[in-house]
Structure formats: C-alpha cells, structure tokens
Design a protein around this motif. Sequence first.
Motif, mmCIF file in Angstrom:
data_model
loop_
_atom_site.group_PDB
_atom_site.id
_atom_site.type_symbol
_atom_site.label_atom_id
_atom_site.label_comp_id
_atom_site.label_asym_id
_atom_site.label_seq_id
_atom_site.Cartn_x
_atom_site.Cartn_y
_atom_site.Cartn_z
ATOM 1 N N LEU A 241 -66.206 81.760 -66.630
ATOM 2 C CA LEU A 241 -65.660 82.627 -65.516
ATOM 3 C C LEU A 241 -64.158 82.527 -65.497
ATOM 4 N N GLY A 242 -63.522 81.154 -65.109
ATOM 5 C CA GLY A 242 -62.334 80.874 -65.125
ATOM 6 C C GLY A 242 -61.422 81.373 -66.340
ATOM 7 N N HIS A 243 -61.910 81.091 -67.526
ATOM 8 C CA HIS A 243 -61.367 81.636 -68.941
ATOM 9 C C HIS A 243 -61.277 83.077 -68.984
ATOM 10 N N ARG A 244 -62.249 83.678 -68.470
ATOM 11 C CA ARG A 244 -62.179 85.201 -68.532
ATOM 12 C C ARG A 244 -61.025 85.874 -67.405
ATOM 13 N N VAL A 245 -61.067 85.062 -66.272
ATOM 14 C CA VAL A 245 -60.165 85.419 -65.297
ATOM 15 C C VAL A 245 -58.584 85.279 -65.726
ATOM 16 N N GLY A 246 -58.365 84.097 -66.343
ATOM 17 C CA GLY A 246 -57.111 83.656 -66.817
ATOM 18 C C GLY A 246 -56.839 84.522 -67.916
ATOM 19 N N ARG A 247 -57.577 84.966 -68.852
ATOM 20 C CA ARG A 247 -57.110 86.223 -69.844
ATOM 21 C C ARG A 247 -56.981 87.241 -68.982
ATOM 22 N N MET A 248 -57.537 87.578 -68.043
ATOM 23 C CA MET A 248 -57.030 88.733 -67.414
ATOM 24 C C MET A 248 -55.662 88.964 -66.800
ATOM 25 N N PHE A 249 -55.450 87.651 -66.330
ATOM 26 C CA PHE A 249 -53.932 87.371 -65.787
ATOM 27 C C PHE A 249 -52.983 87.599 -66.783
ATOM 28 N N ALA A 250 -53.265 86.954 -67.836
ATOM 29 C CA ALA A 250 -52.323 86.826 -69.094
ATOM 30 C C ALA A 250 -52.380 88.347 -69.433
ATOM 31 N N SER A 251 -53.219 89.177 -69.668
ATOM 32 C CA SER A 251 -52.903 90.522 -70.088
ATOM 33 C C SER A 251 -51.877 91.453 -69.052
ATOM 34 N N VAL A 252 -51.429 90.882 -68.017
ATOM 35 C CA VAL A 252 -50.515 91.767 -67.169
ATOM 36 C C VAL A 252 -49.162 91.508 -67.691
ATOM 37 N N PHE A 253 -48.663 90.266 -68.381
ATOM 38 C CA PHE A 253 -47.608 90.103 -68.976
ATOM 39 C C PHE A 253 -47.417 90.200 -70.377
ATOM 40 N N PRO A 254 -46.216 90.551 -70.771
ATOM 41 C CA PRO A 254 -45.947 90.717 -72.321
ATOM 42 C C PRO A 254 -45.814 89.441 -73.137
ATOM 43 N N GLN A 255 -46.479 89.295 -74.095
ATOM 44 C CA GLN A 255 -46.803 88.160 -75.030
ATOM 45 C C GLN A 255 -45.442 87.828 -75.635
ATOM 46 N N LYS A 256 -44.289 88.401 -75.262
ATOM 47 C CA LYS A 256 -42.989 88.005 -75.929
ATOM 48 C C LYS A 256 -42.150 87.322 -74.983
ATOM 49 N N PRO A 257 -42.250 86.205 -74.457
ATOM 50 C CA PRO A 257 -41.233 85.547 -73.328
ATOM 51 C C PRO A 257 -39.868 85.513 -73.721
ATOM 52 N N GLU A 258 -38.814 85.672 -72.974
ATOM 53 C CA GLU A 258 -37.387 85.614 -73.457
ATOM 54 C C GLU A 258 -37.177 84.091 -72.875
ATOM 55 N N PHE A 259 -36.910 83.055 -73.646
ATOM 56 C CA PHE A 259 -36.645 81.526 -73.158
ATOM 57 C C PHE A 259 -35.265 81.845 -72.590
ATOM 58 N N LYS A 260 -34.507 82.627 -72.935
ATOM 59 C CA LYS A 260 -32.989 82.593 -72.523
ATOM 60 C C LYS A 260 -32.943 82.795 -70.968
ATOM 61 N N GLY A 261 -33.886 83.549 -70.474
ATOM 62 C CA GLY A 261 -33.858 83.885 -68.944
ATOM 63 C C GLY A 261 -34.701 82.588 -68.128
#
Length: 414
Positions: A241-261
């Motif tokens: 259940l925790g893995h499922r909830v974590g994937r749901m949180f991850a789906s809110v943010f884009p998968q291309k983090p800008e490390f410069k920020g």
Amino acid sequence: RACAMGKVAATKKRGRRFDGDDPGTETVGSLTSGIRNKQRRSELYGKLKHERAVAKKKRRETRQKAEAEAIEAGETPEPRQIPKTIENTRVKDETYIEDTNDADLIEQDAEDEFASYFSQATSPKIIVTTSRNPSGDMFKFLENLFTVIPNAYYYARRTYHVKEIVKHGTARGFTDILVFNENKKFSKGARVNGMLHIHLPEGPTCLYKLSSLVLSKEIKNHGRATSHYPELILNNFNTRLGHRVGRMFASVFPQKPEFKGRRVVTFHNQRDFIFFRHHRYVFEEKKGRRLPHAGHLASAEVPEHVKQSIKEGGRGKKGSKKKSSKKATDSDDEDEDDDSDSESDSGSASEKEDDKPPPISTMIQARLQELGPRFTLRLMSVQKGTFDSKHGEYEYVRNTDTDGTRHCRRKFVL
C-alpha cells in the motif's frame, strides 16, 4: 475500608521489587512511586535523576576517551550500540516489500494506473481546487502550494460536485485532481484539514487528513522557491500500500528534475505519518576538522591519512604551518647550481604530492534552506477508481482494530 485496603495494596505493588531485577533497569518514577509524602518523593526523585545523569555523563566521557585512544594507537574503535526504536523493531507483515526488484512487484507496476506516467507517455497536469466558500487562509496556503507543484492550475469550486470536476478534468487531459478541505469553525479561525487526491482517468482516490500546516512566511530564515522542476524524495514507503501511495505522489511531479535549481520535495513516511518538506540545498567547503568516526552510530574505518595526522600531533592548520615554514627554510639553503638534482627532486616531490590524501582542514558539507510550506498527512482511505462516495469500492479504510495498529505500536500500514 475495602477501598483503603485497595489503595495500600496498590501502593505496595508500585513500590515492590523482585530479587532478580537489576536496579539500573527500573525507572526513577517506579522507584519513588511507593512514597506517599509528596515532598519526600519529589526530593528523592530529583536526587535519583541527578545521580543517573552524572553516571550517564561519565559513561559517555569514558567511551569518547577510549575511542580517541584507539584512534591514536592506529586501531579501529568499537562500533557503538544501535538503540532499539519502534522503526527498526517494526512488525513486518506479508505486505512488507523486502526486495524492490521482485518480479511480481515489477509486473504489478507495469500494469497499474501510473504506468503511463513512469513510461513517460503522459506528463502531469494538475487541477487544484478547494471546498465551497474557501477562506483567506486557504488562498494563502494555495499560494505557497503553487510554488511547489509545477503544471498546476486553480479552478474555483463554486457549486460543482467532485464527480463533475472529474468528468471535466478527464475530458480536458488533466492527470490529477487535488481538493483541499477546511473546517468551518470560524470562531477559532478556518483551518485546512484535509486533502482529496484523485488520479485521472482511472483512479485511484486517496483521502488524507492534513495537520501541522506551517506557511512559508512563518518559517524562520525561509527562502523563495524558483520555477525549476524539483527533485523528489520518497522515504519509507515499504509496504504494498505504501508503494502504491508513493507512486501516486510521484505522478504529481514531472520526471525531469532541473538540478540547477537545487530544489527538493520530500515525502517522509514515519509511523504512517507522511511529512511534507520543501528545501533548497547547497554544497559548501567548510574549514575545520571532524573525525569520520565521531558521528553517532559510526562504524566505518578511520582512513589511514587521518590516523597518521593524529600520530604526528597536527591539529588543523598549526602543524601544516610549521612544516611549511621548515620546508621553506630548507629550500632556501639548498644549492641552485645542481640542475639535475633539482629536476630529480622536483619529480619525486610531485609524485609525493600526487600520493598525498586530500587536506583534512577542508570538507564539503550540504546546507539546507527550507522554502515551505510544511505539513503532515495521514492516510484515511484508498478507493478504487475515481471518487464515488456511495458505490465506490475501497482498497483500504483506516481502522486501528482491523489493521492491528491499536494493539501493536510496532505495526504500520505504509
């Protein structure tokens, strides 16, 4: 009379000690609970607390002295004992994930509702709305929230039902809906107390209790967030259940983090409480010295160059200055006529410099600046599909009796 006898028996029971018990294992309260006089009990309580604090300090100083002596002798100090906590003694049920590379788990992730996001077939697009008639505090919170979540769009709730918002969001290509609720006790002030997260188009739907909200302006020395895409950290989501909830949180943010920020968004799960934090990090070079073994619960071996520097008696920059001054005087007294000798000496010196370890006087440390907001989430329910309060099928509903968390403090759901 029976009541008085019961009180005397309870007092004797509290002050009773067994022959096989170790006096050091008993608490100060249990040792003083049998004394009925309040003044004598408080005096003895303070005396015992002081004695135990002094003994604990002596043990700590003895341990630190033994560690320093071991390092000076070129030996590795004994690793410190790991204290028992609720987290490292948790009761693991059949849903606990031991291996993240499990074939069944990978197959399940490839077929769930978030597979299109993790395969980068879709990008997040979020609807953010509120309960009806939101207060000014709600808009202050949303102002902070929009600095955290990229690609989020606010839509006024007005008189729309959640099902209507789901229908319009699915038709317009949105991937998630966040509905924030607040209580209506205006005598104490309106307060944000809940979040409904709906993943489109097929669900699931999660309901959270929101508490401990602190806005950015209320955080001391807070920073201002930039428009860069943040990095995402998900901690301790270890069950199915925790893995499922974590994937749901991850789906809110884009998968291309800008490390410069250098922005980091963290969802840290601890004892089924999900702590949300938003930080900016920076790496700095600090002047000073800290032994690698001096940290709490340290068990790593001490590097050879640290041991050698301790043996030589150099602490920080003083020893290096003396050595450099000696080398400078020796180099002035040398003959400059022998070119071949100087070339060979310089070659050997350069080789020695290459073999030298990095200087101990400088070290790289990470510094964090909180950007805000911060709040805590508690999962209340997980529903299959989109929101349906009447005919929806629930995967999980928080109940301390059924999930066993009421009778066992070391058992967790997430």
